[in-house]
Design a protein around this motif. Structure first.
Motif, PDB file in Angstrom:
ATOM      1  N   LYS A  26       0.831  -1.206   0.000  1.00  0.00           N
ATOM      2  CA  LYS A  26       0.000   0.000   0.000  1.00  0.00           C
ATOM      3  C   LYS A  26       0.865   1.255   0.000  1.00  0.00           C
ATOM      4  N   GLN A  27       1.918   1.253   0.805  1.00  0.00           N
ATOM      5  CA  GLN A  27       2.807   2.412   0.850  1.00  0.00           C
ATOM      6  C   GLN A  27       3.510   2.627  -0.494  1.00  0.00           C
ATOM      7  N   GLU A  35       0.249  10.569   6.118  1.00  0.00           N
ATOM      8  CA  GLU A  35       0.772   9.707   7.175  1.00  0.00           C
ATOM      9  C   GLU A  35       1.693   8.631   6.603  1.00  0.00           C
ATOM     10  N   GLN A  36       1.270   8.037   5.489  1.00  0.00           N
ATOM     11  CA  GLN A  36       2.101   7.009   4.860  1.00  0.00           C
ATOM     12  C   GLN A  36       3.380   7.605   4.276  1.00  0.00           C
ATOM     13  N   LYS A  46       5.913   7.854   6.976  1.00  0.00           N
ATOM     14  CA  LYS A  46       6.532   6.561   7.255  1.00  0.00           C
ATOM     15  C   LYS A  46       7.582   6.219   6.198  1.00  0.00           C
TER      16      LYS A  46
END
Length: 293
Positions: free
Chosen positions: A10-11, A40-41, A44
């Protein structure tokens, strides 16, 4: 926890969308996520790769050099993941969707008719868009997937792109049958001084690819008309007492006469090119295999 354990598909898809759109809101909309989730991703991802990845600008993001290089590796990973879920045998007859080709005016006349005929015969459900070649926008269009293939000349293509040489071409000097120079045997200096028409499809100006060749003889051309495409030049020759240098394959069956020169311009290649991220794409490989007779 290792860096690998902190990554998921997903990222990587979010990263890929940000590379394409260069805008968090557009990327979120494309993936069906909120802008906050994308942000948010991204945070990360920055932590995992120890790089800012994208820098803010007025209208969105600009990728860092590290992110641009990383995008090629991520695209390959995602294509490999997709291949796990895709049929192993590529059948052009079952392919649907849209394939976009950016081509110069010359390539649209000389290269594409036979190529499109083959593609349509073998893949009747594939829709093909042919668009004009935009030199200044080419990289962005191909990086974003809005153009799948470019057919042009080597000087127009980024050095990092894979290419396929289609054939070698050369320029010939032509004029209309009624021009005052048609029955003469002019010297190269006289050719340079004669009124000339050029095709300048990428940037409107009075400079063409033949100018450097003339300069090697200490000559400068007398360019009087600049046209946006090759196909219109023969019509202008018919109504003006002038000459033009055109690719040899673009003048077949036209009412023009070739002027023999004491020296000939250097030949050049006509090539096809694509973005590196599509090297392993089955559809891309198939289309490229149909470019040569």
């Amino acid at each position: 926890m290792s860096k690998l354990d902190r990554l998921d598909i997903k990222q990587l898809r979010i990263f890929q969308a940000l590379i394409r759109e260069k805008n968090a809101s557009k990327a979120a909309s494309q993936l069906g996520l909120t802008q906050q989730a994308v942000s948010e991703q991204l945070k990360k991802l920055r932590d995992v790769f120890d790089d800012r990845l994208f820098l803010r600008k007025t209208s969105g993001f600009i990728p860092t050099p590290f992110a641009e290089q990383l995008s090629l590796d991520i695209d390959k990973l995602l294509n490999d993941f997709q291949a796990l879920l895709s049929p192993k045998v590529f059948d052009p007859k079952t392919v649907s969707g849209t394939y976009v080709i950016a081509a110069t005016d010359y390539a649209q006349q000389v290269v594409l008719p036979s190529v499109i005929a083959r593609l349509r015969l073998e893949s009747p459900n594939l829709k093909i868009i042919v668009r004009d070649f935009e030199l200044d926008k080419l990289h962005d269009l191909m990086e974003s997937g809005k153009v799948n293939l470019a057919i042009a000349f080597p000087d127009y293509i980024p050095n990092s792109y894979p290419i396929l040489t289609l054939f070698e071409e050369h320029h010939v000097c032509v004029t209309s049958l009624n021009s005052s120079i048609s029955k003469l045997s002019p010297s190269l200096a006289e050719i340079a001084d004669y009124p000339s028409i050029i095709a300048s499809p990428s940037r409107p100006n009075f400079k063409g690819s033949i100018d450097d060749w003339f300069k090697s003889f200490g000559l400068s051309r007398n360019v009087v008309v600049s046209a946006p495409c090759f196909s219109i030049v023969p019509m202008y020759l018919e109504v003006t007492d002038s000459i033009a240098f055109l690719p040899s394959r673009a003048i077949t069956e036209l009412n023009l006469i070739e002027i023999e020169l004491e020296e000939s311009p250097d030949p050049f290649d006509v090539i096809a090119a694509w973005h590196p991220r599509y090297n392993e794409d089955a559809l891309q490989k198939w289309v490229v295999s149909n470019l040569l007779p």
